[in-house]
Design a protein around this motif. Structure first.
Motif, short mmCIF file in Angstrom:
data_model
loop_
_atom_site.label_atom_id
_atom_site.label_comp_id
_atom_site.label_asym_id
_atom_site.label_seq_id
_atom_site.Cartn_x
_atom_site.Cartn_y
_atom_site.Cartn_z
N ASP A 178 0.21 4.48 1.46
CA ASP A 178 0.01 5.19 2.51
C ASP A 178 0.77 4.88 3.32
N ARG A 235 -2.54 4.84 8.86
CA ARG A 235 -2.64 6.02 7.23
C ARG A 235 -1.60 6.63 7.43
N GLN A 240 1.22 2.07 5.33
CA GLN A 240 0.69 1.38 6.52
C GLN A 240 1.02 0.40 6.39
N ASP A 274 0.94 -1.29 0.17
CA ASP A 274 0.47 0.24 -0.11
C ASP A 274 1.20 1.82 0.08
N ARG A 328 1.01 -3.20 11.93
CA ARG A 328 0.17 -1.67 11.32
C ARG A 328 0.43 -0.87 11.62
MG MG Z 1 -4.79 1.60 4.32
#
Ligand code: MG
Ligand code: UDP
Length: 313
Positions: free
Chosen positions: A101, A205, A103, A99, A202
């Motif tokens: 963003d 964002r 994360q 991803d 994780r």
């Molecule tokens: Mg995300």
């Protein structure tokens, strides 16, 4: 594709309105690949119909770095389709999906790459040990994993996201699929490839908003359930079976009542006819669902088998 055109690593980054994250994402990816001292690699940004400056930033990166590639989709096709657009263009001996963003920590790619090179697994997936998402996101995700594994014969590991690295065998399997609405997490484990896990935390964002609306999440879950489970199409048969049991018990009750004379005239026949016809209806519905379901499976054109290995001739 000729092997000479292969690169060591392809990094696929789907982006939807990520103008605030791409710069930092790119810097962190760059630092990570430098540490790997790869012969060649590619960073493929897939712009999934962003409405902000995402695409112009990707074009800027392309100007300063020959490793950068960009695919711009005509409109927002959704995260999964964006990944598949990237897969078709991957020239990597190993391909990783991440991803944009932040994360998924880009630094983890170093560990993923080193692990898949020394391990005989086809896929190394990242499993979230903790996730800094909203309560809603966490609870819906847990329900999703539970329901999916309950309904489907293909099991996916809990909290394993699309952040993973895999070899060309997996890549070519994915690229040969023709089904619409692909569900990567299920499809990638369906052939029984060897999968290993790396556990990670994780992050939140980095900037911007999640591109997953509630309706997209709903759509995604239905695709996963209907794509991997026969249970919904068997529902009519299950109801038919339960009604038959119900009918047997009440038929007995109705007949006993009838013979004991303890009954309103006409009740027994009406009752028995209604239940009988309902069973008949559900049976026919079941047959139609079964056929429609099979047509559905057929038109998805999923391969009937996947070869694990062939002997050299
Ligand atoms: Mg995300
Ligand atoms: N994304 C995409 N298309 C979409 C939605 C999201 O390509 O329609 C990208 C997004 O830019 C990000 C990744 O997919 O890189 C994961 O999306 P997001 O962070 O919005 O999902 P969440 O983390 O909230 O599940």
């Amino acid at each position: 594709m000729k092997n000479s055109k292969l690169v060591s690593l392809s990094i696929l980054a789907p982006c939807y309105n990520e103008e605030k994250n791409i710069n930092e994402f790119y810097d962190r990816i760059n630092n990570t690949v430098k540490k790997l001292s790869l012969q060649n690699y590619e960073i493929i940004f897939i712009d999934d119909g962003s409405e902000d400056e995402t695409w112009s930033i990707i074009k800027e990166k392309k100007l300063i770095d020959k490793h950068v590639k960009g695919i711009k989709l005509q409109k927002n096709f959704g995260h999964q389709n964006a990944i598949f657009a990237g897969l078709k263009n991957s020239k990597g001996t190993y391909t990783t999906v991440i991803d944009t963003d932040l994360q998924d920590p880009p630094e983890l790619i170093e560990k993923l790459y080193n692990k898949i090179k020394t391990n005989n697994a086809n896929i190394i997936s990242c499993q979230r040990s903790t996730r800094k998402d909203s309560f809603f996101k966490k609870i819906t995700a847990s329900i999703f994993y539970y329901m999916f594994n309950l309904l489907s014969k293909t099991k996916i590991k809990k909290q394993v996201s699309d952040f993973k690295i895999f070899d060309r065998k997996v890549l070519s399997f994915l690229n040969n699929l023709e089904e619409s609405d692909p569900f990567l997490r299920g499809l990638i484990v369906w052939p029984g490839f060897k999968e290993d896990i790396i556990v990670f935390n994780r992050d939140k964002r980095h900037k911007g908003r999640s591109g997953w609306s509630i309706s997209k999440m709903f759509d995604f879950s239905l695709n996963a359930f209907f794509g991997f489970s026969n249970l919904p199409m068997r529902l009519s048969f299950i109801i038919c079976f339960l009604l038959s049991l119900f009918f047997l018990i009440f038929a007995l009750y109705a007949l006993i009542s009838y013979f004991s004379g303890n009954i309103v005239r006409g009740w027994t026949s009406i009752f028995l006819i209604i239940v009988l016809f309902n069973i008949f209806n559900f049976f026919i519905l079941g047959l139609i669902s079964e056929y429609t379901g099979r047509i559905y499976l057929e038109i998805k054109k999923r391969p009937r088998y996947v070869i694990e290995e062939t002997l050299p001739d």
